[in-house]
Design an enzyme around this catalytic site. Structure first.
Site, mmCIF file in Angstrom:
data_model
loop_
_atom_site.group_PDB
_atom_site.id
_atom_site.type_symbol
_atom_site.label_atom_id
_atom_site.label_comp_id
_atom_site.label_asym_id
_atom_site.label_seq_id
_atom_site.Cartn_x
_atom_site.Cartn_y
_atom_site.Cartn_z
ATOM 1 N N SER A 14 1.063 -1.239 0.060
ATOM 2 C CA SER A 14 0.005 0.014 -0.011
ATOM 3 C C SER A 14 0.958 1.455 0.104
ATOM 4 O O SER A 14 0.293 2.205 -0.586
ATOM 5 C CB SER A 14 -1.046 0.163 1.373
ATOM 6 O OG SER A 14 -0.368 0.247 2.291
ATOM 7 N N MET A 80 10.366 -7.189 5.047
ATOM 8 C CA MET A 80 10.266 -7.977 6.378
ATOM 9 C C MET A 80 11.434 -8.576 6.860
ATOM 10 O O MET A 80 11.462 -9.479 7.310
ATOM 11 C CB MET A 80 9.173 -8.619 6.643
ATOM 12 C CG MET A 80 7.831 -7.616 6.627
ATOM 13 S SD MET A 80 7.946 -6.185 7.886
ATOM 14 C CE MET A 80 6.322 -5.638 8.087
ATOM 15 N N ARG A 81 12.865 -8.328 5.966
ATOM 16 C CA ARG A 81 14.084 -9.044 6.224
ATOM 17 C C ARG A 81 14.854 -8.060 6.619
ATOM 18 O O ARG A 81 14.916 -6.946 6.116
ATOM 19 C CB ARG A 81 14.397 -9.957 4.802
ATOM 20 C CG ARG A 81 13.397 -10.911 4.278
ATOM 21 C CD ARG A 81 12.910 -11.920 5.567
ATOM 22 N NE ARG A 81 14.426 -12.648 5.867
ATOM 23 C CZ ARG A 81 14.745 -13.920 5.317
ATOM 24 N NH1 ARG A 81 13.656 -14.567 4.383
ATOM 25 N NH2 ARG A 81 15.616 -14.550 5.625
ATOM 26 N N ASN A 98 13.577 3.718 5.408
ATOM 27 C CA ASN A 98 12.628 2.592 5.793
ATOM 28 C C ASN A 98 11.605 3.306 6.369
ATOM 29 O O ASN A 98 11.745 4.478 7.020
ATOM 30 C CB ASN A 98 13.256 1.681 6.679
ATOM 31 C CG ASN A 98 12.433 0.543 6.799
ATOM 32 O OD1 ASN A 98 11.501 -0.108 6.466
ATOM 33 N ND2 ASN A 98 12.378 0.238 8.486
ATOM 34 N N HIS A 100 8.440 2.680 9.406
ATOM 35 C CA HIS A 100 8.050 1.776 10.446
ATOM 36 C C HIS A 100 6.933 2.461 11.104
ATOM 37 O O HIS A 100 6.897 3.310 11.732
ATOM 38 C CB HIS A 100 9.327 1.633 11.315
ATOM 39 C CG HIS A 100 9.281 0.391 12.335
ATOM 40 N ND1 HIS A 100 9.056 -1.056 12.035
ATOM 41 C CD2 HIS A 100 8.771 0.610 13.520
ATOM 42 C CE1 HIS A 100 8.820 -1.610 13.365
ATOM 43 N NE2 HIS A 100 8.803 -0.703 14.232
HETATM 44 C C1 GAR Z 1 4.056 -0.690 6.829
HETATM 45 O O1 GAR Z 1 2.862 -0.467 7.831
HETATM 46 C C2 GAR Z 1 5.295 -0.349 7.366
HETATM 47 O O2 GAR Z 1 5.388 0.613 8.204
HETATM 48 C C3 GAR Z 1 5.591 -1.735 7.828
HETATM 49 O O3 GAR Z 1 4.941 -2.819 6.937
HETATM 50 C C4 GAR Z 1 3.893 -1.982 6.566
HETATM 51 C C5 GAR Z 1 3.868 -2.344 5.106
HETATM 52 O O4 GAR Z 1 2.583 -2.118 4.596
HETATM 53 N N1 GAR Z 1 6.987 -1.997 8.014
HETATM 54 C C6 GAR Z 1 7.714 -2.504 9.210
HETATM 55 O O5 GAR Z 1 7.234 -2.998 10.053
HETATM 56 C C7 GAR Z 1 9.191 -2.457 8.939
HETATM 57 N N2 GAR Z 1 9.935 -3.264 10.080
HETATM 58 P P1 GAR Z 1 2.386 -1.995 2.891
HETATM 59 O O6 GAR Z 1 3.057 -3.448 2.353
HETATM 60 O O7 GAR Z 1 1.010 -1.962 2.912
HETATM 61 O O8 GAR Z 1 2.980 -0.956 2.412
#
Ligand code: GAR
Length: 183
Positions: A14, A80-81, A98, A100
C-alpha cells in the site's frame, strides 16, 4: 521526470501504491516474496518487478539493478527481512530509507502495532529513517505521533497509521530527492 527510486517490499504494497499514485516514478520493485501483492501493483503500473526467495541472491541482484537503473534512493516499504551488513555497506550512506509503524526506537521489528497496544502505550506513530546494519535502526528523518484511543484495535490503529504513512513517506522521499538534486 524520472525519480530514480527503487522499492523493496514483502507484502501488500500500500505504501508503494501511495508513492506511485502521488506521482513518484519508481525504477523497479523487488521482493523476497513472489506472492507479494506489491509486485502486482508494480506490474499494473508497468514498473519492472523482480522476486527472489533467497535473500542473499536478492541482495546481489538488487545491487546490480541499482547500478543498471541508476537508482538514487532505495525505499523499503514493508520489506520484512534484515538487510545484510555487506548489502548496506555496499551502498553510499543515507542511500536506504525505511518506514516503520512506531515511534522508534520503541517497538522495533514485527508486530509493532500490536506491541504498542499490548503495552497500553498512550501514543504511537510512524517513523521514517535511514537504514543501517541493525534492525529498524539508523538516523531518524521524520516521525509523526498519534494518540492510541481506548477502543483502538490493532486493525483500527493500523488503518490510522497507514493513512499517515501514505502521506508521510511520499513527502519525505520527495524532500530527500530534492535535497539530493541540490547537493
Ligand atoms: C507498513 O505499515 C510499514 O510501516 C511496515 O510494514 C507495513 C507495510 O505495509 N514496515 C515494518 O514494519 C518494517 N519493520 P504495505 O505493504 O501495505 O506498504
Amino acid at each position: 521526470m524520472r525519480h530514480n527510486i527503487a522499492v523493496l517490499l514483502s507484502g501488500n504494497g500500500s505504501n508503494l501504491r501511495a508513492i506511485i499514485d502521488k506521482g513518484l516514478e519508481v525504477s523497479f520493485v523487488a521482493s523476497n516474496n513472489p506472492k507479494a501483492l506489491g509486485l502486482k501493483i508494480a506490474k499494473n503500473a508497468n514498473i519492472p518487478s523482480y522476486s527472489w526467495k533467497n535473500v542473499s541472491i536478492l541482495e546481489k541482484e538488487v545491487l546490480k539493478l541499482i547500478i543498471d537503473y541508476d537508482v538514487k534512493l532505495l525505499a523499503l516499504a514493508g520489506y520484512m527481512r534484515l538487510l545484510s551488513k555487506n548489502f548496506v555497506n555496499s551502498l553510499p550512506s543515507k542511500f536506504i530509507v525505511n518506514i516503520h509503524p512506531s515511534l522508534l526506537p520503541k517497538y522495533k521489528g514485527m508486530n509493532a502495532i500490536k506491541q504498542a497496544i499490548e503495552d497500553s502505550a498512550e501514543y504511537t506513530g510512524v517513523t521514517i529513517h535511514h537504514v543501517d546494519v541493525e534492525m529498524d535502526s539508523g538516523y531518524i528523518i521524520k516521525q509523526e505521533r498519534i494518540k492510541i484511543n481506548e477502543n483502538d484495535t490493532a486493525k483500527s490503529l493500523k488503518d490510522r497509521l497507514q493513512k499517515i504513512e501514505h502521506r508521510l513517506y511520499f513527502e519525505t522521499i520527495k524532500f530527500i530527492l530534492n535535497k539530493k538534486k541540490k547537493d
